[in-house]
Write a protein that holds these residues in place. Structure first.
Motif, short mmCIF file in Angstrom:
data_model
loop_
_atom_site.label_atom_id
_atom_site.label_comp_id
_atom_site.label_asym_id
_atom_site.label_seq_id
_atom_site.Cartn_x
_atom_site.Cartn_y
_atom_site.Cartn_z
N ILE A 172 0.84 -1.19 0.00
CA ILE A 172 0.00 0.00 0.00
C ILE A 172 0.88 1.25 0.00
O ILE A 172 1.75 1.39 0.86
CB ILE A 172 -0.92 0.01 1.24
N PRO A 173 0.69 2.18 -0.94
CA PRO A 173 1.43 3.43 -0.91
C PRO A 173 1.19 4.18 0.41
O PRO A 173 0.14 4.03 1.03
CB PRO A 173 0.85 4.23 -2.09
N SER A 174 2.16 4.97 0.82
CA SER A 174 2.01 5.69 2.08
C SER A 174 2.71 7.03 2.01
O SER A 174 3.52 7.28 1.12
CB SER A 174 2.59 4.86 3.23
N ILE A 184 5.46 10.95 -1.00
CA ILE A 184 4.75 9.67 -1.10
C ILE A 184 5.77 8.59 -1.43
O ILE A 184 6.72 8.82 -2.19
CB ILE A 184 3.69 9.72 -2.22
N THR A 185 5.60 7.42 -0.85
CA THR A 185 6.48 6.30 -1.18
C THR A 185 5.66 5.07 -1.50
O THR A 185 4.55 4.89 -0.98
CB THR A 185 7.45 6.00 0.00
N LEU A 235 -4.32 8.47 -2.11
CA LEU A 235 -2.98 8.75 -2.59
C LEU A 235 -2.84 8.49 -4.09
O LEU A 235 -1.75 8.68 -4.65
CB LEU A 235 -1.95 7.91 -1.83
N SER A 236 -3.90 8.03 -4.73
CA SER A 236 -3.84 7.80 -6.16
C SER A 236 -3.65 9.13 -6.89
O SER A 236 -4.20 10.15 -6.49
CB SER A 236 -5.12 7.12 -6.65
N TYR A 245 10.31 7.13 -4.15
CA TYR A 245 9.99 8.30 -3.35
C TYR A 245 9.54 9.39 -4.32
O TYR A 245 10.28 9.75 -5.24
CB TYR A 245 11.21 8.72 -2.53
N LEU A 246 8.32 9.90 -4.12
CA LEU A 246 7.62 10.67 -5.15
C LEU A 246 7.23 12.06 -4.69
O LEU A 246 6.89 12.27 -3.52
CB LEU A 246 6.36 9.92 -5.59
N ASP A 247 7.25 13.02 -5.65
CA ASP A 247 6.77 14.38 -5.40
C ASP A 247 5.49 14.61 -6.20
O ASP A 247 5.31 14.04 -7.30
CB ASP A 247 7.80 15.41 -5.88
N ASN A 248 4.62 15.49 -5.70
CA ASN A 248 3.44 15.89 -6.45
C ASN A 248 3.85 16.64 -7.71
O ASN A 248 4.86 17.34 -7.73
CB ASN A 248 2.53 16.78 -5.61
#
Length: 331
Positions: A220-222, A272-273, A298-299, A323-326
């Protein structure tokens, strides 16, 4: 990448930069741990590769010239392989473990290019930043480069003196102009912080990799937060993004009571990871769309900041940790 991601496969080549291919490995037990970052100003793209039971002949080939060698690693599924890593060897260590001979390669992308040779060159008044960057990279013999500036006409009004290694010069130019640079294999990319490359801008949704429970999303993304330390210059302070906060502690004065000069800044970053099956096409600055049933809130579409690739062709992980940015305007 195959729709059904089965049958882990790899191809590892060790090449002498001067003399070409030394040997190829494709059937031995291999494991790797690779990290790639969106901005190499503070973090180098590094990797560790472990190979079991290389022959004495193979080990002898690299024993005397290991610092002049590169590793080329292709990974994938079945016959579908994609280049994941092109990196310079920093150290090779061989030990015997439980009956196996284990050889570990410590490598870094572009290590020799950005750290070895030094430059000393003066550029005239009103030289364009893009021209200086292009020339500096060309001086190092690097023809694989991508330079994107929001203002292509921005100049050095008083000229610019480039002194030091390529890493030092790139850091010196990029810091005050709020640019980031990174290695992608043998290519150097320079662009504004939190922006897309020209290729990604023109492609938009065509370049997005969708991650769902059906396409390799694991777990699950978090949300995730991390504390990073960056160089700080009061004349050109770091511009914080909407997911970053300054948590630098106040500096204590010297014994004589004089204030200390701040040279480092501590930043708390929220992002987001998520984890997915290994996909060598997912790279820093690429676009990802998460479609999660279990974490629907978080989708959305994100830009990749950091990727940690972990693989073992016989057991254990074969994954990417992202590891993600908007990304504004794409959700």
């Amino acid at each position: 990448m195959a729709i059904y991601q089965f049958k882990r496969n790899y191809l590892l080549q060790i090449v002498d930069r001067a003399g070409g291919l030394l040997f190829t490995i494709k059937d031995l037990h291999i494991s790797f741990d690779i990290q790639k970052n969106i901005d190499n100003r503070s973090k180098t793209n590094t990797a560790t590769l472990e190979v079991k039971n290389l022959s004495n002949e193979t080990l002898n080939k690299i024993s005397n010239i290991q610092m002049a060698c590169q590793v080329l690693l292709d990974v994938g599924y079945g016959d579908e392989l994609t280049r994941l890593l092109t990196a310079d060897i920093k150290q090779v260590k061989t030990v015997r473990q439980k009956g196996d001979v284990s050889t570990t390669f410590e490598v870094a992308e572009g290590f020799m290019l950005v750290n070895e040779a030094k430059i000393s060159k003066v550029y005239a008044e009103d030289s364009k930043v893009v021209d200086v960057l292009t020339d500096v990279l060309s001086l190092y013999g690097n023809s694989n480069k991508s330079i994107t500036l929001e203002d292509a006409e921005i100049k050095f009004p008083y000229g610019y003196t480039a002194i030091g290694t390529l890493r030092q010069v790139l850091n010196d130019i990029c810091q005050p102009l709020r640019l980031e640079w990174n290695m992608d294999g043998d290519e150097i990319v320079v662009k504004p912080k939190r922006s897309l490359t020209a290729e990604a801008e023109s492609a938009k949704y065509e370049k997005i990799y969708v991650l769902s429970e059906k396409t390799g999303l694991i777990g699950i993304p978090s949300t995730h937060n991390e504390t990073v330390t960056e160089a700080y210059d009061a004349s050109a302070p770091n511009e914080l993004n909407d997911n970053e906060y300054d948590v630098t502690e106040d500096l204590k004065p010297t014994k004589s009571g004089k204030p200390r000069k701040q040279t480092r800044q501590k930043i708390q970053r929220f992002n987001i990871t998520c984890k997915c099956l290994l996909n060598p096409n997912i790279k820093p600055n690429g676009l990802i769309r998460i479609e999660s049933i279990q974490a629907s809130e978080l989708s959305g579409t994100y830009r990749v900041r950091t990727v940690k690739y972990k693989g073992d062709n016989r057991q254990g992980d074969w994954t990417c940790e992202l590891y993600l940015d908007n990304v504004e305007g794409l959700n």
